[in-house]
Design a protein around this motif. Sequence first.
Motif, PDB file in Angstrom:
ATOM      1  N   TYR A  71      -4.266   8.317  -5.256  1.00  0.00           N
ATOM      2  CA  TYR A  71      -5.412   7.919  -6.078  1.00  0.00           C
ATOM      3  C   TYR A  71      -5.802   9.124  -6.923  1.00  0.00           C
ATOM      4  O   TYR A  71      -5.906  10.237  -6.405  1.00  0.00           O
ATOM      5  N   ASP A 101      -8.531  11.011  -8.936  1.00  0.00           N
ATOM      6  CA  ASP A 101      -9.978  11.120  -9.203  1.00  0.00           C
ATOM      7  C   ASP A 101     -10.207  11.154 -10.718  1.00  0.00           C
ATOM      8  O   ASP A 101      -9.434  11.766 -11.447  1.00  0.00           O
ATOM      9  N   ARG A 117      -5.359  12.121  -4.342  1.00  0.00           N
ATOM     10  CA  ARG A 117      -5.464  12.123  -2.884  1.00  0.00           C
ATOM     11  C   ARG A 117      -4.917  10.824  -2.308  1.00  0.00           C
ATOM     12  O   ARG A 117      -4.875   9.803  -3.009  1.00  0.00           O
ATOM     13  N   CYS A 118      -4.556  10.858  -1.038  1.00  0.00           N
ATOM     14  CA  CYS A 118      -4.020   9.673  -0.371  1.00  0.00           C
ATOM     15  C   CYS A 118      -5.154   8.672  -0.172  1.00  0.00           C
ATOM     16  O   CYS A 118      -6.236   9.033   0.278  1.00  0.00           O
ATOM     17  N   ASN A 119      -4.895   7.424  -0.544  1.00  0.00           N
ATOM     18  CA  ASN A 119      -5.929   6.395  -0.385  1.00  0.00           C
ATOM     19  C   ASN A 119      -5.541   5.341   0.644  1.00  0.00           C
ATOM     20  O   ASN A 119      -6.126   4.265   0.684  1.00  0.00           O
ATOM     21  N   THR A 131      -5.028   5.176   4.806  1.00  0.00           N
ATOM     22  CA  THR A 131      -5.177   5.992   6.016  1.00  0.00           C
ATOM     23  C   THR A 131      -3.805   6.263   6.629  1.00  0.00           C
ATOM     24  O   THR A 131      -3.111   5.330   7.036  1.00  0.00           O
ATOM     25  N   HIS A 158      -5.589  12.653   7.051  1.00  0.00           N
ATOM     26  CA  HIS A 158      -5.554  11.854   5.824  1.00  0.00           C
ATOM     27  C   HIS A 158      -6.617  12.234   4.782  1.00  0.00           C
ATOM     28  O   HIS A 158      -6.291  12.363   3.593  1.00  0.00           O
ATOM     29  N   PRO A 159      -7.899  12.450   5.190  1.00  0.00           N
ATOM     30  CA  PRO A 159      -8.894  12.753   4.151  1.00  0.00           C
ATOM     31  C   PRO A 159      -8.612  14.048   3.385  1.00  0.00           C
ATOM     32  O   PRO A 159      -9.192  14.268   2.334  1.00  0.00           O
ATOM     33  N   PHE A 160      -7.718  14.877   3.929  1.00  0.00           N
ATOM     34  CA  PHE A 160      -7.464  16.158   3.276  1.00  0.00           C
ATOM     35  C   PHE A 160      -6.069  16.212   2.640  1.00  0.00           C
ATOM     36  O   PHE A 160      -5.592  17.289   2.281  1.00  0.00           O
ATOM     37  N   ILE A 194      -4.303  16.096  -0.289  1.00  0.00           N
ATOM     38  CA  ILE A 194      -4.826  16.257  -1.652  1.00  0.00           C
ATOM     39  C   ILE A 194      -3.831  17.006  -2.543  1.00  0.00           C
ATOM     40  O   ILE A 194      -3.135  17.913  -2.086  1.00  0.00           O
TER      41      ILE A 194
END
Lengths: 147, 443
Positions: A70, A72, A101-103, A105, A110-112, A114
Motif C-alpha cells: 500500500y 501512503d 507498507r504491507c496491507n 496481515t 507486519h505493522p513495521f 515498510i
Amino acid sequence: MQSRFLLLFLIMAGLVVAFAPLPAPAVAPQARTFRIDARQYAYSPSELKVNQGDTVTLQLVSTDVVHGLYVDGYDVSVEADPGQSATLTFTANKSGSFRFRCNVTCGAMHPFMIGKLTVGTNNWLYRSVGLAFLAVVSVNLSLKQKA
Amino acid sequence: MAKIELTRSTFIKNALKSRYPQLKVFIVMLIGYIFAILAGLIGTPVGSHNFSIVFVWIAWWAILILVAVPFFGRGWCAVCPIPLPGEWLQRGAILNPPDKRPKWLNQRVPKMFRNIWMQNISFLLLALFSSVLLTTPNITGIVLAAMLFAAIGLSTVFERRAFCRYLCPVGGFIGLYSQTAPIELRIKYKQVCVKCEGKPCYNGSTNGYGCPWDVFPGGLTKNTYCGLCMECIRTCPHDNIAVNLRPFSADLAKPSTRMDEAFKAFIMLGSAMIYAGVLLGPWGMFKDAAYNVGSSAWFVYAIIFLAIIFVILPGFFTLGILNTKNVLPLKQRFASLSTALIPLGLMFWVAFSLSFVLTNASYILAALSDPLGLGWNLFGTANTAWRPMLTSILAPAQTLALVGGLIWSARTAQKAANEIRTSSISIIVFSFILTLVMLWLLL
C-alpha cells in the motif's frame, strides 16, 4: 521594538522556507518498472526513486506468505499470494517521500513491514531542515539580544 | 503566565477529595488491564487483531504520549491500575484507612535503590525486546501480568508504592517528562507546612494515607516524583495543597543534578531515534535483528542499542561541554545541561508516535468488536478495513513536533546554562544535529 521586528522577520522567513514554491526539475516522464520481492518483514528493494510524472509499475513478488503493498499518499495497493506476483501501476504525480507498507496481515512484525518511495525531490525534508536551522538561529539571536 | 489554582473551584476540589470518582475510573482501568492480560494470553496470536496489542500499544500509547504526558504530566499515574491490588492488600482497605491495618513487612526501600536507575534498567529491558513485545499478544499479556504481580509483591515487602516509584518502566519516563506539563500539585504556603504537626500528608491520618509516592508535599519543587494520587489533598488538615495550571516546562527552569535522571533523558532520546530507524525505516535487516531475540543479529542489535544510549550520545554530549569554562565539576554540568534533552526527547516520541499511531489506528475499531480475534462482531465494526489515517498531514505534524522540540530544547538549554553560568551553544548544536537525524529518519 527591535525584538518585535526580529520576531516578525523570523516568522516571515519561516513561512517562506515552509511554503515558497520551488522550481521542479524539468524531466520528461518515463515508464518505470520495479520488481519488489516481499518476505516477512521486508521489501527488496526497499527504497525506490522516481521522477514526478513517471508512470510507475510495481511488480510485487511474494516469497513466503501473502503480502500486500500500500502506498501512503497515493492510496493505491496490490496483494500477492505466496510464490505469485501481482502488478500495480500508477502515475507518480505527487512529489515527496512516501512510505509503502504491507496491507495484508503477514505475521507479528507486519505493522513495521515498510519501504520508501521518493518521487522527485523530498522537498519537505529540506524545508524541515531549513526550519530547524532557522529555529536555532532565532533562539541564538534572542540569546544575544538578552545579553 | 501566572499560575491558576484549579482547586479554588469547589467542584474540582470536591471531586479530587472524594475517593469515589477516582475509584470508578480505577475499576474501569483495572477491568481493562486484566482483560488486556487475558486477551494477550488466550486471544488470537495475530497482534493487529488482539485487544492487548491494539489497545495497549496503539490506543493507550497514543493517549499517553500525545495527550496525557504533555498536558497532564503524571495524570496517567493518577488512574493507573497496576498498583491497585497491591495497595489494597497493603492497606487492608479499598477506600478510607481501616481501624486496623494488616501487618506486612512495611520495609523502607534500601537507600541504594532510592533513585530511578532500576526504572532505567526495566525500561531498557523492555526496549531491547520491544519488537517482540509490541507485536506478540502473549508476550504483552505476560509482561502486563508480571508488572501487576511485581507491584503486589513489592507492596507486601516495602512501604508505599515501591513499584511505581522505583521500578515501573513507564513511570520513569512519565516522571521525567511530567516536568514539562502545564499542571502541578504544590503546597500553597510553606510556613503552614513547617508548623504543621505530625505531617499527615506524609505520615497519614484518619482522613487518608501518607503519600504513597514517598514524597513530602511541603518539599515538592518539581513534578517528577508526585503521582497526582491526590492523597495529600485528603489528608492536609490546613487545606494547604493546590493543583495549579502553570506555563509549560516550568520545572525545567531549575535543572536536575542527578545522573539517573540525566541518563533517563538519554535513554528516552536514544530509544525514540532507534525505534524511528528500526521500526519505521525501510531497512529489513534491522527489523530482522530486533525481532529475532537470542540470535547473533539480535545481540549485535542490543549492543548497538546500548552503545548509542550509554556511549555515543552521552559521549558527544560530553565532548560538547568538556571545554566550556565553568567551575562546576563535569559530572554536575553533564547532569544539569542534560535537562535540555527532556523537551527534545518528548517531542521525538511525539513525532515517532504520530506515524505509528495514525498508520495503525484503524485496527482499534476492529479490535473493539472482536477483541480476542474469535470472529465476534460486538459493535458491527469487526470488519473495518485497515487504512492509514491523516497521511497528508503526518509529515508537517512531525516537522512541527521536531522543530518545536528543538526550539523548546534550545530555550531550556539557555536557562540551564544560565543557572550554572556556562555556554549553551554546544547543547543547542547537539540538539540541532539530533533533530536533523530524526527528520531524516521520519520524513
